[in-house]
Design a protein around this motif. Structure first.
Motif, mmCIF file in Angstrom:
data_model
loop_
_atom_site.group_PDB
_atom_site.id
_atom_site.type_symbol
_atom_site.label_atom_id
_atom_site.label_comp_id
_atom_site.label_asym_id
_atom_site.label_seq_id
_atom_site.Cartn_x
_atom_site.Cartn_y
_atom_site.Cartn_z
ATOM 1 N N GLY A 1 -9.435 54.997 21.248
ATOM 2 C CA GLY A 1 -8.164 55.696 21.322
ATOM 3 C C GLY A 1 -8.200 57.196 21.528
ATOM 4 O O GLY A 1 -7.178 57.862 21.342
ATOM 5 N N TRP B 1 -5.617 58.269 24.092
ATOM 6 C CA TRP B 1 -4.269 58.082 23.538
ATOM 7 C C TRP B 1 -3.917 59.241 22.595
ATOM 8 O O TRP B 1 -2.811 59.769 22.654
ATOM 9 C CB TRP B 1 -4.183 56.737 22.816
ATOM 10 C CG TRP B 1 -2.848 56.478 22.228
ATOM 11 C CD1 TRP B 1 -1.746 55.982 22.876
ATOM 12 C CD2 TRP B 1 -2.440 56.716 20.875
ATOM 13 N NE1 TRP B 1 -0.677 55.900 21.992
ATOM 14 C CE2 TRP B 1 -1.084 56.338 20.760
ATOM 15 C CE3 TRP B 1 -3.089 57.204 19.746
ATOM 16 C CZ2 TRP B 1 -0.369 56.434 19.573
ATOM 17 C CZ3 TRP B 1 -2.384 57.297 18.552
ATOM 18 C CH2 TRP B 1 -1.044 56.921 18.482
ATOM 19 N N ARG C 1 -4.172 52.019 16.633
ATOM 20 C CA ARG C 1 -3.743 53.394 16.915
ATOM 21 C C ARG C 1 -3.035 54.026 15.713
ATOM 22 O O ARG C 1 -2.674 55.184 15.754
ATOM 23 C CB ARG C 1 -2.794 53.429 18.119
ATOM 24 C CG ARG C 1 -3.407 52.915 19.407
ATOM 25 C CD ARG C 1 -4.494 53.846 19.916
ATOM 26 N NE ARG C 1 -5.006 53.408 21.200
ATOM 27 C CZ ARG C 1 -6.171 52.794 21.361
ATOM 28 N NH1 ARG C 1 -6.933 52.542 20.329
ATOM 29 N NH2 ARG C 1 -6.576 52.437 22.563
ATOM 30 N N ILE D 1 -9.577 55.685 14.978
ATOM 31 C CA ILE D 1 -8.839 55.453 16.225
ATOM 32 C C ILE D 1 -9.747 55.704 17.429
ATOM 33 O O ILE D 1 -9.773 54.917 18.382
ATOM 34 C CB ILE D 1 -7.568 56.335 16.276
ATOM 35 C CG1 ILE D 1 -6.568 55.856 15.219
ATOM 36 C CG2 ILE D 1 -6.946 56.339 17.665
ATOM 37 C CD1 ILE D 1 -5.420 56.826 14.947
#
Length: 192
Positions: free
Chosen positions: A48, A51, A101, A43
């Motif tokens: 990511g 995130w 994700r 990820i």
């Protein structure tokens, strides 16, 4: 029917059975997998990290022994009775987050019922290729998680710091592992 999207370590499997899962409306998402060390690194390698930190701050993801654990929630509109808890990222039409994700398992796992429905017992090429890709990904991510767990214990014996530096390190490590495993990932690349 089984549909396979070959993309190396980012390979995805789909089944037409998932939309009408015999296990209920949340299917596999009633018991979401952990976001293991290799998942976190994957990820992060796809942009990511921020995130992940946001989801940890929101409580949707929390540290566990082998990575991050996904919060399970009551379905919206449920009185807590008939429907089981499910992955916090499960919505009315399935997963609410993009594939980059998700835990890799969420992208490549389909159950034995889906393989049977897709024609594996009859030798359907798509189902057989899907099973081969599934098994290769289970082995790949499993070995990476063992190696990453050992390196994390060695480097952070009291547990990882769960900050951007740690996440970036995991991203670099997964890129290193993927580069090293490239020859063995032939079955996961289109045209091979």
């Amino acid at each position: 029917m089984i549909r396979l999207e070959l993309a190396g370590m980012h390979t995805r499997l789909h089944s037409t059975l998932c939309g009408s899962c015999p296990q209920g409306p949340t299917g596999c998402c009633a018991s979401p997998p952990g976001v293991e060390w290799s998942d976190i690194g994957r990820i992060v390698s796809l942009g990511g990290a921020g995130w992940l930190l946001e989801q940890m701050a929101a409580g949707t993801l929390r540290p566990g022994q082998r990575g991050l654990l996904i919060l399970r929630v009551e379905p919206q509109g449920s009185d807590g009775g008939a429907l089981p808890k499910r992955c916090a990222f499960h919505g009315h039409e399935g997963c609410t987050i993009p594939p980059e994700r998700r835990a890799a398992t969420c992208n490549y796992y389909v159950c034995d019922d889906a393989f049977a429905h897709g024609g594996e017992p009859r030798g359907a090429p798509e189902a057989l290729a899907g099973r081969e890709a599934h098994d290769a990904l289970v082995d790949l991510y499993g070995s990476w998680d063992l190696e990453l767990a050992a390196r994390i214990r060695e480097r952070w014996p009291d547990g990882p710091p769960w900050n951007l530096d740690f996440l970036d390190w995991l991203g670099r490590e997964v890129r290193r592992l993927a580069s090293r495993a490239a020859p063995s990932m032939r079955v996961l690349r289109p045209g091979t």
